[in-house]
Design an enzyme around this catalytic site. Structure first.
Site: not given
Length: 378
Positions: A98, A160
């Site tokens: 991330d 994601d």
């Protein structure tokens, strides 16, 4: 893109978001909010994956009016957040896939808007750490660091990740080193092949053999089941693949983004906010996800600039973001810090059900900014 009538609501929506963000900044300061369960945003550790969305929101507001009386305060808060986030880069246990979510909205944003050399340095360091997570045999970027009884996380990738790839594309442009882009494209190709189904629905989690890189199985993750259709995952895919096409010009990414967008819009129908999983059984359809709607709307505005069917995607994006403003925004209410309500973080684990979420707020404002003619930060 806008008629005079739509421009009126758009300016009202933007200004309400600006005013509330400035008001929230006086209390939130340089902490890291995630959800607003009782009308007040919580505080999370800087290593949590959502830590970039608050400084990103501040940079969106700052960019719109650098001369505003609150602009300097917003800039200083974002800079303090960025300094705290740098500490996480020194600990390999705190770094995962991330990094794009965090650093595109903090260090890279400060470099792009203020020319901050510290922002560029931190962004390049984050890009190098993200590239180091590339699994050579499986050609994917490993997701998490933690262990799990349900899967071998040494070989896990998640949808994601598509939103983190612009950090690698940016690093390639900054450094002139094509390796960053090559890794991003290799990962995007793996995701397109292994996560995106023929009907445009998306798998959240894929587990690969950590030694051979071969696909082993799909997991439901934050969706209802392995073969279901988690709404936010679909939004990540349509937005992320649109960005990969924008950076590379590779037509296969545009086709994948369009397929995910068409599925999202078909399942959404006349609604504004989707149920948390498009294929959740009836007894589990009491949770909604406004963050998925906001992510999708911002992604649809990217597609509007890139696709031959751009007008269709632009109209769909405007319908969604206007609906968020008119039906899911608490406007100037002092009883709610969130900009949009009814987001869901993780239904299977019972976390953050029907609450404002910071990334929902960010993408709502990013979508509004795009509709006003500006760029997003990704």
């Amino acid at each position: 893109m806008n008629t005079s009538t739509s421009a009126t609501w758009l300016e009202e929506a933007w200004q309400q978001g600006v005013h509330k963000t400035i008001r929230n900044a006086k209390r939130i300061q340089d902490t890291f909010p995630h959800i607003s369960p009782q009308g007040v945003y919580d505080k999370n550790a800087p290593e949590w994956w959502t830590a970039g969305f608050w400084p990103g929101l501040l940079w969106l507001v700052y960019r719109d009016d650098p001369q505003h009386e609150s602009a300097a305060d917003l800039r200083h808060i974002a800079a303090s957040c960025e300094r705290q986030l740098e500490d996480c880069l020194r600990d390999p246990d705190l770094v995962d896939h991330d990094l794009g979510f965090i650093w595109l909205l903090s260090g890279v944003a400060s470099y792009r808007q203020m020319g901050s050399e510290d922002g560029r340095r931190r962004g390049m360091l984050a890009a190098n750490l993200l590239a180091a997570r590339f699994h050579v045999r499986g050609e994917f970027i490993r997701a998490w660091n933690f262990g799990s009884s349900m899967m071998d996380t040494r070989g896990v990738a998640i949808i994601d990740s598509m939103m983190n790839l612009p950090l690698l594309y940016w690093a390639s442009e900054q450094s002139g080193d094509p390796r960053f882009r090559w890794l991003a494209e290799a990962h995007a190709d793996t995701v397109a092949r292994e996560f995106v189904r023929a009907d445009g629905s998306i798998c959240h989690v894929v587990e690969f053999d950590p030694h051979t890189g071969q696909k082993l199985r799909e997991h439901g993750g934050q969706g209802h089941a392995p073969r279901s259709a988690w709404a936010r995952g679909t939004a990540w895919a349509l937005h992320g693949f649109a960005l990969s096409f924008r950076y590379t010009g590779e037509a296969r990414y545009l086709e994948t983004a369009e397929r995910a967008a068409d599925f999202f819009l078909a399942m959404l129908g006349e609604d504004i906010v989707p149920v948390w999983d498009f294929r959740a059984p009836a007894e589990h359809q009491a949770a909604w996800d406004s963050s998925a709607a906001a992510i999708a709307a911002s992604g649809l505005f990217e597609l509007a600039k890139l696709s031959p069917r751009g007008q269709i995607y632009a109209a769909a994006g405007e319908r969604i973001v206007r609906g968020l403003y008119e039906r899911y925004s608490p406007a100037e209410s002092v009883a709610e810090e969130g900009l949009i309500i009814q987001g869901t973080v993780h239904y299977p684990e019972g976390r953050g059900i029907n609450v404002p979420i910071i990334y929902g707020d960010y993408f709502y404002m990013e979508a509004l900014a795009k509709l006003r003619g500006n760029e997003g930060l990704f």
